[in-house]
Design an enzyme around this catalytic site. Structure first.
Site, PDB file in Angstrom:
ATOM      1  N   ASN A 166      -7.460  -3.691   8.102  1.00 18.25           N
ATOM      2  CA  ASN A 166      -7.529  -3.142   6.753  1.00 18.25           C
ATOM      3  C   ASN A 166      -8.619  -3.933   6.028  1.00 18.25           C
ATOM      4  O   ASN A 166      -8.365  -5.000   5.489  1.00 18.25           O
ATOM      5  CB  ASN A 166      -6.165  -3.308   6.090  1.00 18.25           C
ATOM      6  CG  ASN A 166      -6.106  -2.716   4.717  1.00 18.25           C
ATOM      7  OD1 ASN A 166      -7.133  -2.352   4.153  1.00 18.25           O
ATOM      8  ND2 ASN A 166      -4.911  -2.635   4.158  1.00 18.25           N
TER       9      ASN A 166
ATOM     10  N   ARG B  22      -7.546   1.222   8.328  1.00 15.34           N
ATOM     11  CA  ARG B  22      -7.067   1.864   7.122  1.00 15.34           C
ATOM     12  C   ARG B  22      -8.243   2.296   6.247  1.00 15.34           C
ATOM     13  O   ARG B  22      -9.178   1.515   6.017  1.00 15.34           O
ATOM     14  CB  ARG B  22      -6.207   0.892   6.327  1.00 15.34           C
ATOM     15  CG  ARG B  22      -5.693   1.519   5.066  1.00 15.34           C
ATOM     16  CD  ARG B  22      -4.917   0.540   4.240  1.00 15.34           C
ATOM     17  NE  ARG B  22      -4.381   1.213   3.079  1.00 15.34           N
ATOM     18  CZ  ARG B  22      -4.274   0.647   1.886  1.00 15.34           C
ATOM     19  NH1 ARG B  22      -4.653  -0.597   1.694  1.00 15.34           N
ATOM     20  NH2 ARG B  22      -3.783   1.324   0.880  1.00 15.34           N
TER      21      ARG B  22
ATOM     22  N   HIS C  35      -1.326   5.582  -1.234  1.00 11.90           N
ATOM     23  CA  HIS C  35      -0.104   5.044  -0.610  1.00 11.90           C
ATOM     24  C   HIS C  35       0.507   6.024   0.404  1.00 11.90           C
ATOM     25  O   HIS C  35       1.701   5.954   0.693  1.00 11.90           O
ATOM     26  CB  HIS C  35       0.969   4.720  -1.670  1.00 11.90           C
ATOM     27  CG  HIS C  35       0.575   3.618  -2.607  1.00 11.90           C
ATOM     28  ND1 HIS C  35       0.703   3.716  -3.967  1.00 11.90           N
ATOM     29  CD2 HIS C  35       0.033   2.395  -2.375  1.00 11.90           C
ATOM     30  CE1 HIS C  35       0.263   2.608  -4.538  1.00 11.90           C
ATOM     31  NE2 HIS C  35      -0.149   1.792  -3.598  1.00 11.90           N
TER      32      HIS C  35
ATOM     33  N   ARG D  53      -3.092  -2.098 -14.037  1.00 13.22           N
ATOM     34  CA  ARG D  53      -3.605  -0.754 -14.335  1.00 13.22           C
ATOM     35  C   ARG D  53      -2.695  -0.043 -15.316  1.00 13.22           C
ATOM     36  O   ARG D  53      -1.473  -0.140 -15.234  1.00 13.22           O
ATOM     37  CB  ARG D  53      -3.686   0.088 -13.058  1.00 13.22           C
ATOM     38  CG  ARG D  53      -4.836  -0.288 -12.165  1.00 13.22           C
ATOM     39  CD  ARG D  53      -4.876   0.623 -10.922  1.00 13.22           C
ATOM     40  NE  ARG D  53      -5.136  -0.178  -9.750  1.00 13.22           N
ATOM     41  CZ  ARG D  53      -4.593  -0.002  -8.554  1.00 13.22           C
ATOM     42  NH1 ARG D  53      -3.750   0.997  -8.350  1.00 13.22           N
ATOM     43  NH2 ARG D  53      -4.894  -0.789  -7.554  1.00 13.22           N
TER      44      ARG D  53
ATOM     45  N   GLU E 206       3.323  -0.063   6.576  1.00  4.80           N
ATOM     46  CA  GLU E 206       2.127   0.769   6.751  1.00  4.80           C
ATOM     47  C   GLU E 206       1.403   0.472   8.061  1.00  4.80           C
ATOM     48  O   GLU E 206       0.846   1.368   8.685  1.00  4.80           O
ATOM     49  CB  GLU E 206       1.194   0.548   5.545  1.00  4.80           C
ATOM     50  CG  GLU E 206       1.823   1.100   4.262  1.00  4.80           C
ATOM     51  CD  GLU E 206       1.203   0.545   2.992  1.00  4.80           C
ATOM     52  OE1 GLU E 206       1.591  -0.576   2.586  1.00  4.80           O
ATOM     53  OE2 GLU E 206       0.344   1.221   2.412  1.00  4.80           O
TER      54      GLU E 206
END
Ligand code: ADP
Ligand code: ADP
Lengths: 411, 411
Positions: free
Chosen positions: A7, A91, A180, A241, A387
């Site tokens: 990743n 990823r 996600h 965020r 994941e």
């Protein structure tokens, strides 16, 4: 069979080594500050000493080279030789509308990822560097890409389109993509197993709440709607965020503080969310501590985070009509009991009834637990996400030629 | 007692004359294109001929002067003399955080409205011109202002704050304000009457869907949450406004088409919504016609509008926990049966069950109707709104000294 998952960000790389016959991650590692004067690597192989050191990785290539060296090292590694690695799974954050599933990397795939850079300028370039470095260092090993956005490509048009000028969509691909996805896929498959149902038959609401956070409405096992949009800025209150807000705020603040649109966007991505409201904290543990000590901003930030999750649960119940289970996952979803509690309280009217004690007992991030009351029509699960496992699964399936829509396959 | 209500834009004025003893509007009129070379006025008094003519109104003062002339005219008017007018009620779109209720106009009030101009640059200046013109022309008559935002000042902080840097709120008042408050107040009082409940005890979800559209969650008779925000851009899909979308779209489009933030904002306000998706229609009748003829963009636009309303209903059910009734009002809410149907279908899981036939029969905009099934735990009403009546009510109550929180008073 040994699978490596990677990743890569623009200056970092997370990786895992899987022994697929045992379905087990035998090594987990992280490289940071690629391209800086001093880089850093941390590597932990099963039953071995941790390797934690400063190194110098001018590019991703040197980083991948070093990862291969350390995972084959006798003292710190987990495999004998780099030839043991049968494939690498990468990823990719943004696959745009091009990718509806994981694929084996070809020149055309690299080109498509490049074409999607405008949609994810901070992420896709780093992913590409990671893949190219791997191709250099392991030229004979196949690479697979797993896109965060692929899962969401089943959304109906009424869910993914914005009510903006049509040509913003046709010319510039402005639409909701969602993120996600790998986590939602994993938790959907686990929830189906926990419910004892075919994945094709489950309707779910999944809250992936970590530093970044988004929710997904799952209908008949596939994505129906989600809270993130063109980018990961929209939706829930996150660590830094803002999530959703009146889009007119941007113009208003640009004028009020003479900011460029990029500066406002940066403030919404990096200085907002819990950090913006509290003025100091991103981590929910800090926010909770502050709230318990009576800090008004912390109380408000926590209330806002919970209230936002609660409202999206309601909107997704309306969208789905019937919901088998609500799932919490990722750091906050798995461990922050107070956030789950705040989000779930008062939802009895829609058949969602939490058991307070069960909720309190679920915080280890190591077990799948049910936290709904026995008489709750909709179940509530806490499911630790994985994941990397999905990345390895997809990579193996593509290698073996038995890759398929996730609702059709079992390992 | 005769009351005049005035709703002044920067170049327009809508007005009504009320005979308050009979609770009746005895004249309705509209002035357009104030300040242009040719202005226009349309006046309709009860049982009198319509006056529809081109005139010349260089400023609001001449317009108000002419309104007084025509409403006291023997052929076209409704009252004997301008001395009959006991007070004038003015609509104000944005009262910021300053106004939590209607007030009698004083110098301080005028100053406060002026201070709130940055929050509503397109609306408040016109309102001020209207009030000042009235003060000039009717110097002895008291003026009252009724703010669209006042209703929403009961929202809890977790509902009205955005997860943005705190100082955007403290320094620049960036928060959710909400609009259509006068309509929500009116329909709340009517819904309480229809439910046979004290207004203090009702929990409601109100969808005010006209060209502009917003929804309100009402808890214990007062506003708890709403879909519009700092400005009327956020929330539902509207005639030409986008409603909610990933705020990052603004930066993305600014770069893609080299637009300024003001240009993007204008596109989101004027070229988006149903107009943006269909490329041609704002009016739901046109969208419906197109959809029935198989136009894909019209089908999508309609689906998006309904889906958005449905999701907000769900989110407000979650926010409220218990809902006595869902209410539809304004042009679309009162007449567009297909929009109500699309928004309400599949909400049985949260106790909201529409009766299809009743829904089909409610479209005249002249009657309050119930469109829920007899066994629906939550009732569904169509209630024609009447914002001018609230303006007259508040004006009279302030004049009589018996004005109070709306849940405390009855006329
Ligand atoms: N014990 C805990 N209680 C509450 N929150 C926690 C706990 N542990 C971690 N978290 C939260 O989880 C967040 C990280 O979640 P994670 O899923 O690892 O994030 P990401 O992968 O998005 O960076 C932290 O910011 C913290 O707020
Ligand atoms: N018979 C009808 N069927 C469907 N929609 C209608 C009908 N009549 C009016 N409308 C819709 O109502 C809208 C106007 O609503 P209104 O509440 O008057 O709007 P405004 O926000 O301008 O006050 C029109 O744009 C139209 O879309």
């Amino acid at each position: 069979m040994i699978i490596l998952t990677l990743n890569c960000g623009s200056s970092s790389a997370k990786y895992q080594v899987f022994d697929w016959d045992k379905r087990e991650a035998i090594c987990v590692g992280l490289v940071e500050r690629i391209g800086e004067d001093v880089s850093h690597i941390e590597n932990e192989s099963k039953d071995k000493e941790v390797y934690d050191a400063q190194e110098y990785f001018p590019t991703h290539k040197e980083a991948v080279e070093f990862i291969l060296k350390i995972i084959t090292d006798e003292t710190y590694g987990c495999i004998q030789s780099r030839d043991d690695i049968k494939a690498v799974g990468h990823r990719i954050v943004h696959g745009g509308e091009t990718f509806t599933k994981s694929v084996v990397v070809t020149d055309a795939v690299l080109k498509d990822i490049e074409d999607n850079i405008p949609l994810a300028p901070l992420h896709n370039p780093g992913h590409l560097m990671g893949i190219k470095a791997t191709m250099d260092v392991l030229p004979k090993v196949p690479n697979v890409t797993v896109m965060d956005t692929a899962w969401h490509q089943t959304m109906p048009e009424k869910a993914f389109r914005y009510a903006v000028p049509k040509q913003w969509y046709t010319d510039h691909k402005v639409r909701k993509y969602g993120f996600h996805g790998t986590s939602f896929l994993y938790t959907t498959k686990r929830a189906a197993a926990l419910l004892g149902k075919d994945p094709k038959d489950v309707n779910l609401i999944i809250a992936h709440v970590g530093n970044g956070a988004s929710m997904c409405a799952v209908k008949n096992g596939v994505c129906y709607d989600t809270t993130m949009g063109l980018t990961p800025l929209d939706g829930l209150v996150m660590g830094s965020r803002s999530g959703t807000l009146d889009p007119a705020v941007i113009r208003y603040m640009a004028h009020k503080e003479s900011m460029t649109v990029d500066e406002v966007d940066t403030a919404l991505n990096k200085k907002s969310g819990l950090l913006g409201v509290t003025g100091k904290y991103i981590d929910r543990r800090d926010v909770l501590k502050g709230a318990l000590e009576g800090d008004k901003d912390c109380i408000l930030a926590n209330d806002m985070e919970c209230y936002r999750i609660k409202k999206y649960i309601g909107s997704f119940v309306a969208a789905l009509g019937r919901v088998d289970a609500v799932i919490f996952t990722a750091g906050v979803g798995e461990m922050a009991r107070h956030v789950r509690k705040g989000a779930l309280e008062g939802l009895e009217v829609m058949g969602i009834k939490m058991d307070e004690r069960r909720n309190e007992l679920s915080f280890t991030q190591r077990a799948e637990t049910i936290i709904s009351a026995d008489d709750s029509p909709t179940k509530i699960f806490v499911i630790p996400t994985d994941e990397e496992l999905v990345m390895a699964e997809d990579t193996v399936a593509l290698l073996n030629g038995n890759y398929d829509v996730h609702t059709n396959f079992e390992y």
